[in-house]
Design an enzyme around this catalytic site. Structure first.
Site, mmCIF file in Angstrom:
data_model
loop_
_atom_site.group_PDB
_atom_site.id
_atom_site.type_symbol
_atom_site.label_atom_id
_atom_site.label_comp_id
_atom_site.label_asym_id
_atom_site.label_seq_id
_atom_site.Cartn_x
_atom_site.Cartn_y
_atom_site.Cartn_z
ATOM 1 N N GLU A 121 59.884 29.846 13.743
ATOM 2 C CA GLU A 121 59.721 29.652 15.182
ATOM 3 C C GLU A 121 60.314 28.326 15.634
ATOM 4 O O GLU A 121 60.015 27.276 15.073
ATOM 5 C CB GLU A 121 58.233 29.651 15.564
ATOM 6 C CG GLU A 121 57.477 30.915 15.226
ATOM 7 C CD GLU A 121 56.050 30.880 15.767
ATOM 8 O OE1 GLU A 121 55.789 30.096 16.711
ATOM 9 O OE2 GLU A 121 55.205 31.626 15.259
ATOM 10 N N ASP A 151 59.249 30.045 20.433
ATOM 11 C CA ASP A 151 57.831 29.825 20.704
ATOM 12 C C ASP A 151 57.656 29.219 22.092
ATOM 13 O O ASP A 151 58.576 28.616 22.651
ATOM 14 C CB ASP A 151 57.270 28.881 19.639
ATOM 15 C CG ASP A 151 55.758 28.829 19.625
ATOM 16 O OD1 ASP A 151 55.121 29.715 20.243
ATOM 17 O OD2 ASP A 151 55.201 27.916 19.004
ATOM 18 N N GLU A 208 50.781 34.693 23.685
ATOM 19 C CA GLU A 208 49.990 33.621 23.078
ATOM 20 C C GLU A 208 48.794 33.247 23.949
ATOM 21 O O GLU A 208 48.775 33.492 25.147
ATOM 22 C CB GLU A 208 50.852 32.368 22.896
ATOM 23 C CG GLU A 208 52.027 32.528 21.960
ATOM 24 C CD GLU A 208 52.778 31.223 21.797
ATOM 25 O OE1 GLU A 208 52.714 30.657 20.697
ATOM 26 O OE2 GLU A 208 53.427 30.772 22.755
#
Length: 246
Positions: A121, A151, A208
């Site tokens: 990431e 990310d 997320e």
């Protein structure tokens, strides 16, 4: 030729370890990946470790993170879970991708962890000084069977212009967009647009920072099934936690 850091290495003046947080496939009821997150040797937060990373030891730290994550995850039984291992990396710490991967290959072979189980990431929260270099890194990773991910998408510097240059395998939507998404119609619209772009480009999407059942339900209605957040599990110190509520 190899860079000097690859040839000589640098001894870190501090110790660290890892915590692991699950990325859950909420539709299949399985763990898609465990993300390795830096911690101090006694469980201190990542900030206490990252504050000691500087230009002189950045390469050594990036290499040590990869090795530590692979070795610890393998010892904890990652191979038996069927999940991938997700590792954050510092693009600025990678001089020549084909050489800087040597420690990764060595650790993976030693621990019996196949390369196609690894995902790397790159965060969008730091400015990308050399886009061509990051593209070279992603291409080299893909050549070896790694998944690549961006990310914290949606809360950083580049946004959609980053996707115009790089098409990673995975894109992780930042928690600033997913937080309270069930009562924030603007966030829902933005996430739906990101998802449509990613579907067209063949990019897998992870949401997320999901903490509530209402957020999860809204994200699933939008078509996102890969979820990371406290709803399914907090980072566990030197452990691979079983997700909650699966």
């Amino acid at each position: 030729m190899d860079c000097q850091a690859c040839r000589e290495g640098t001894v870190l003046p501090f110790d660290f370890t890892m915590a692991f947080q699950p990325i859950v496939d909420a539709a299949a009821g399985t763990v898609f990946a465990y993300e390795a997150l830096v911690r101090g040797p006694a469980g201190e937060g990542a900030g206490t470790v990252l504050a000691r990373v500087d230009a002189a030891n950045r390469y050594a730290f990036d290499q040590a993170c990869r090795v530590k994550a692979i070795e610890l995850a393998a010892k904890l039984g990652l191979a038996q879970t069927g999940a991938r291992l997700s590792i954050n990396f510092l693009p600025a710490a990678i001089h020549r991708p084909e050489h800087c991967l040597r420690a990764t290959f060595k650790a993976s072979r030693a621990m019996g962890l196949p390369l196609d189980r690894l995902m790397f990431e790159a965060t969008e929260n730091e400015p990308i000084q050399d886009p061509a270099h990051l593209l070279d890194i992603f291409q080299e990773y893909r050549r070896h069977g790694f998944l690549s991910a961006i990310d914290d998408f949606g809360a950083g510097y580049a946004g959609l212009s980053l996707l115009a240059k790089f098409q990673p395998d995975v894109l992780k939507i930042d928690m600033e967009l997913t937080r309270d998404v069930h009562i924030r119609p603007v966030s829902r619209t933005i996430i739906a647009a990101i998802l449509q772009v990613c579907q067209t480009l063949g990019i897998t999407v992870v949401a997320e920072g999901v903490e509530t059942a209402e957020e999860l339900a809204t994200l699933r209605d939008l078509g996102i099934t890969l979820i990371q957040g406290y709803l399914f599990g907090r980072p566990a110190f030197e452990a691979l936690p079983k997700p909650l509520d699966l």
